[in-house]
Scaffold this motif. Structure first.
Motif, PDB file in Angstrom:
ATOM      1  N   ARG A   1       0.831  -1.198   0.000  1.00 22.95           N
ATOM      2  CA  ARG A   1       0.000   0.000   0.000  1.00 22.95           C
ATOM      3  C   ARG A   1       0.869   1.254   0.000  1.00 22.95           C
ATOM      4  NH1 ARG A   1      -1.550   3.772   3.210  1.00 22.95           N
ATOM      5  NH2 ARG A   1      -0.347   2.893   4.921  1.00 22.95           N
ATOM      6  N   ARG A   2       1.920   1.252   0.832  1.00 22.21           N
ATOM      7  CA  ARG A   2       2.824   2.398   0.874  1.00 22.21           C
ATOM      8  C   ARG A   2       3.482   2.624  -0.485  1.00 22.21           C
ATOM      9  NH1 ARG A   2       4.603   4.200   5.963  1.00 22.21           N
ATOM     10  NH2 ARG A   2       3.847   2.980   7.735  1.00 22.21           N
ATOM     11  N   ILE A   3       3.959   1.538  -1.085  1.00 25.86           N
ATOM     12  CA  ILE A   3       4.647   1.644  -2.375  1.00 25.86           C
ATOM     13  C   ILE A   3       3.706   2.166  -3.453  1.00 25.86           C
ATOM     14  CG2 ILE A   3       5.719   0.298  -4.220  1.00 25.86           C
ATOM     15  CD1 ILE A   3       6.822  -1.546  -1.943  1.00 25.86           C
ATOM     16  N   GLU A   4       2.502   1.591  -3.508  1.00 27.73           N
ATOM     17  CA  GLU A   4       1.573   1.930  -4.584  1.00 27.73           C
ATOM     18  C   GLU A   4       1.031   3.348  -4.461  1.00 27.73           C
ATOM     19  OE1 GLU A   4      -1.176  -1.244  -4.135  1.00 27.73           O
ATOM     20  OE2 GLU A   4       0.103  -2.710  -5.168  1.00 27.73           O
ATOM     21  N   LYS A   5       0.870   3.846  -3.250  1.00 24.15           N
ATOM     22  CA  LYS A   5       0.314   5.182  -3.059  1.00 24.15           C
ATOM     23  C   LYS A   5       1.361   6.286  -3.102  1.00 24.15           C
ATOM     24  CE  LYS A   5      -2.977   6.005  -0.166  1.00 24.15           C
ATOM     25  NZ  LYS A   5      -4.083   6.318  -1.086  1.00 24.15           N
ATOM     26  N   SER A   6       2.627   5.910  -3.133  1.00 23.50           N
ATOM     27  CA  SER A   6       3.675   6.913  -2.964  1.00 23.50           C
ATOM     28  C   SER A   6       4.086   7.616  -4.243  1.00 23.50           C
ATOM     29  CB  SER A   6       4.920   6.254  -2.356  1.00 23.50           C
ATOM     30  OG  SER A   6       5.588   5.447  -3.326  1.00 23.50           O
ATOM     31  N   GLY A   7       3.710   7.087  -5.385  1.00 26.68           N
ATOM     32  CA  GLY A   7       4.157   7.695  -6.631  1.00 26.68           C
ATOM     33  C   GLY A   7       5.666   7.656  -6.810  1.00 26.68           C
ATOM     34  N   GLY A   8       6.301   6.594  -6.291  1.00 26.68           N
ATOM     35  CA  GLY A   8       7.743   6.446  -6.424  1.00 26.68           C
ATOM     36  C   GLY A   8       8.543   7.088  -5.313  1.00 26.68           C
ATOM     37  N   ARG A   9       7.876   7.675  -4.318  1.00 25.89           N
ATOM     38  CA  ARG A   9       8.602   8.333  -3.231  1.00 25.89           C
ATOM     39  C   ARG A   9       9.050   7.378  -2.134  1.00 25.89           C
ATOM     40  NH1 ARG A   9       4.247  11.737  -4.131  1.00 25.89           N
ATOM     41  NH2 ARG A   9       3.198  10.854  -2.321  1.00 25.89           N
ATOM     42  N   VAL A  10       8.505   6.147  -2.109  1.00 27.07           N
ATOM     43  CA  VAL A  10       8.891   5.149  -1.113  1.00 27.07           C
ATOM     44  C   VAL A  10       9.778   4.102  -1.778  1.00 27.07           C
ATOM     45  CG1 VAL A  10       8.084   3.288   0.390  1.00 27.07           C
ATOM     46  CG2 VAL A  10       6.871   5.471   0.352  1.00 27.07           C
ATOM     47  N   GLU A  11      10.952   3.916  -1.228  1.00 23.86           N
ATOM     48  CA  GLU A  11      11.870   2.892  -1.700  1.00 23.86           C
ATOM     49  C   GLU A  11      12.012   1.829  -0.611  1.00 23.86           C
ATOM     50  OE1 GLU A  11      14.736   6.090  -4.084  1.00 23.86           O
ATOM     51  OE2 GLU A  11      15.608   4.591  -2.759  1.00 23.86           O
ATOM     52  N   LEU A  12      11.932   0.568  -0.991  1.00 28.05           N
ATOM     53  CA  LEU A  12      12.118  -0.535  -0.053  1.00 28.05           C
ATOM     54  C   LEU A  12      13.405  -1.261  -0.425  1.00 28.05           C
ATOM     55  CD1 LEU A  12      10.924  -2.075   2.339  1.00 28.05           C
ATOM     56  CD2 LEU A  12       9.668  -3.510   0.721  1.00 28.05           C
ATOM     57  N   TRP A  13      14.324  -1.304   0.544  1.00 26.66           N
ATOM     58  CA  TRP A  13      15.650  -1.875   0.336  1.00 26.66           C
ATOM     59  C   TRP A  13      15.852  -3.099   1.215  1.00 26.66           C
ATOM     60  CZ3 TRP A  13      19.819  -0.005  -2.700  1.00 26.66           C
ATOM     61  CH2 TRP A  13      19.551   1.167  -3.417  1.00 26.66           C
ATOM     62  N   VAL A  14      16.614  -4.067   0.692  1.00 28.05           N
ATOM     63  CA  VAL A  14      16.950  -5.254   1.469  1.00 28.05           C
ATOM     64  C   VAL A  14      18.434  -5.546   1.352  1.00 28.05           C
ATOM     65  CG1 VAL A  14      14.660  -6.273   1.191  1.00 28.05           C
ATOM     66  CG2 VAL A  14      16.488  -6.890  -0.422  1.00 28.05           C
ATOM     67  N   ALA A  15      18.961  -6.176   2.401  1.00 23.56           N
ATOM     68  CA  ALA A  15      20.252  -6.875   2.328  1.00 23.56           C
ATOM     69  C   ALA A  15      19.907  -8.353   2.357  1.00 23.56           C
ATOM     70  CB  ALA A  15      21.134  -6.501   3.509  1.00 23.56           C
ATOM     71  N   GLU A  16      20.494  -9.124   1.468  1.00 22.77           N
ATOM     72  CA  GLU A  16      20.094 -10.521   1.366  1.00 22.77           C
ATOM     73  C   GLU A  16      21.283 -11.406   1.003  1.00 22.77           C
ATOM     74  OE1 GLU A  16      17.146 -10.794  -1.702  1.00 22.77           O
ATOM     75  OE2 GLU A  16      18.447  -9.890  -3.221  1.00 22.77           O
ATOM     76  N   THR A  17      21.152 -12.656   1.408  1.00 21.55           N
ATOM     77  CA  THR A  17      22.036 -13.718   0.942  1.00 21.55           C
ATOM     78  C   THR A  17      21.278 -14.494  -0.123  1.00 21.55           C
ATOM     79  OG1 THR A  17      21.226 -15.382   2.495  1.00 21.55           O
ATOM     80  CG2 THR A  17      22.971 -13.882   3.284  1.00 21.55           C
ATOM     81  N   PRO A  18      21.901 -15.458  -0.785  1.00 16.68           N
ATOM     82  CA  PRO A  18      21.144 -16.274  -1.739  1.00 16.68           C
ATOM     83  C   PRO A  18      19.974 -17.026  -1.086  1.00 16.68           C
ATOM     84  CG  PRO A  18      23.487 -16.511  -2.152  1.00 16.68           C
ATOM     85  CD  PRO A  18      23.356 -15.735  -0.868  1.00 16.68           C
ATOM     86  N   GLU A  19      20.030 -17.192   0.241  1.00 20.10           N
ATOM     87  CA  GLU A  19      19.001 -17.978   0.912  1.00 20.10           C
ATOM     88  C   GLU A  19      17.880 -17.133   1.521  1.00 20.10           C
ATOM     89  OE1 GLU A  19      22.605 -20.016   0.367  1.00 20.10           O
ATOM     90  OE2 GLU A  19      22.337 -18.355   1.805  1.00 20.10           O
ATOM     91  N   GLU A  20      18.179 -15.899   1.986  1.00 17.44           N
ATOM     92  CA  GLU A  20      17.169 -15.170   2.747  1.00 17.44           C
ATOM     93  C   GLU A  20      17.462 -13.676   2.786  1.00 17.44           C
ATOM     94  OE1 GLU A  20      17.283 -16.385   6.860  1.00 17.44           O
ATOM     95  OE2 GLU A  20      19.458 -16.223   6.970  1.00 17.44           O
ATOM     96  N   VAL A  21      16.415 -12.910   3.071  1.00 19.47           N
ATOM     97  CA  VAL A  21      16.550 -11.487   3.377  1.00 19.47           C
ATOM     98  C   VAL A  21      17.001 -11.365   4.828  1.00 19.47           C
ATOM     99  CG1 VAL A  21      15.316  -9.303   3.658  1.00 19.47           C
ATOM    100  CG2 VAL A  21      14.812 -10.785   1.699  1.00 19.47           C
ATOM    101  N   VAL A  22      18.041 -10.575   5.076  1.00 19.67           N
ATOM    102  CA  VAL A  22      18.608 -10.495   6.424  1.00 19.67           C
ATOM    103  C   VAL A  22      18.490  -9.102   7.043  1.00 19.67           C
ATOM    104  CG1 VAL A  22      20.169 -12.424   6.057  1.00 19.67           C
ATOM    105  CG2 VAL A  22      20.940 -10.107   5.487  1.00 19.67           C
ATOM    106  N   CYS A  23      18.157  -8.089   6.230  1.00 19.47           N
ATOM    107  CA  CYS A  23      17.979  -6.735   6.756  1.00 19.47           C
ATOM    108  C   CYS A  23      17.068  -5.982   5.795  1.00 19.47           C
ATOM    109  CB  CYS A  23      19.331  -6.024   6.895  1.00 19.47           C
ATOM    110  SG  CYS A  23      19.275  -4.385   7.664  1.00 19.47           S
TER     111      CYS A  23
END
Length: 265
Positions: A164-186
């Motif tokens: 919902r945040r992403i879709e309503k933001s018009g590109g103003r919300v960025e979601l970032w992850v740190a990940e390994t090949p197995e899982e998202v860790v941050c």
């Protein structure tokens, strides 16, 4: 910190980031005196620039009317009245509690120049950083990110809220992850506040077994670099006792505190 710098940043925070600025992604907003009252899915949120001049019965009536406003909407399960440590009147917390709102843990409001956080940070082996909102179908990755947030913070995070945040933001919300090949860790968000000099750093959470390895700092630096590319002058964050030292070492300054007061159905 020099008092004049603290006051300058606090003034910018009050002028640019409170009241209507906190309603950017709301489903609906209404006004009651100085209050801005938003609805975000099944949650409500109350903001204001100042309550100066309100006290006694007038303030009690405004609080009671706001509780009734959200209680009358069956879709709303809770709402937050966001207070700041420098707000007047001083007895606002007591009055909120008397109307059934419960204080959660206070956090420190941090503000600083974006460039200070945009530094190179070495990552552990096999960990990569990635922005996941800007792809044709972000939902599968958003589900993984929400699960990582749940493991990091110990309570549920809904993928639908992220979407919902992403879709309503018009590109103003960025979601970032740190990940390994197995899982998202941050996981962490960058939210650019329109018509201001600010972007916010939100939701920084690291899986317990991955803490102490620089992941939060690296994800913060990646978001800062992205903010710089957007021309953002200042970053701000409401920090827990865990994230404050990291951001403070990176150059953000504490300017006030914030305590959420929560009403639940």
């Amino acid at each position: 910190m020099a008092p004049d710098l603290q006051q300058f940043l606090l003034q910018a925070y009050d002028d640019q980031l409170r009241a209507g600025a906190e309603m950017t992604s709301a489903d609906s907003v209404d006004r009651a005196g100085p209050l801005w009252r938003g609805k975000f899915g099944d949650r409500g949120f109350v903001s204001y620039r100042s309550l100066d001049g309100l006290d006694g019965r007038v303030l009690d009536d405004l609080i009671a009317q706001t509780v009734s406003h959200y209680a009358a909407d069956p879709q709303i399960s809770s709402f937050e009245w966001k207070t700041c440590g420098h707000d007047a009147p001083a007895d606002l917390p007591r009055r909120l509690t008397a109307h059934g709102l419960q204080a959660e843990d206070p956090e420190t409001v941090m503000v600083g120049d974006t460039w200070r956080l945009a530094q190179a940070v070495r990552l552990p082996d096999r960990v990569v950083l990635r922005r996941i909102d800007n792809q044709p179908n972000p939902y599968p990755d958003v589900v993984r990110a929400a699960r990582a947030q749940e493991l990091a913070f110990g309570h549920p995070f809904g993928a639908q809220d992220f979407m919902r945040r992403i879709e309503k933001s018009g590109g103003r919300v960025e979601l970032w992850v740190a990940e390994t090949p197995e899982e998202v860790v941050c996981v962490g968000r960058l939210e650019v506040v329109p018509n201001t000099e600010f972007a916010g750093l939100w939701g920084g959470g690291t899986l317990p077994q991955w803490r102490g390895q620089g992941l939060y700092r690296a994800l913060t630096a990646a978001r800062a670099r992205s903010a710089l590319e957007r021309g953002v002058r200042y970053l701000h964050s409401d920090c827990t006792e865990y994230s404050r030292p990291i951001l403070e070492r990176s150059g953000l300054l504490p300017i006030t505190t914030t305590t959420p007061y929560i009403w639940r159905r």
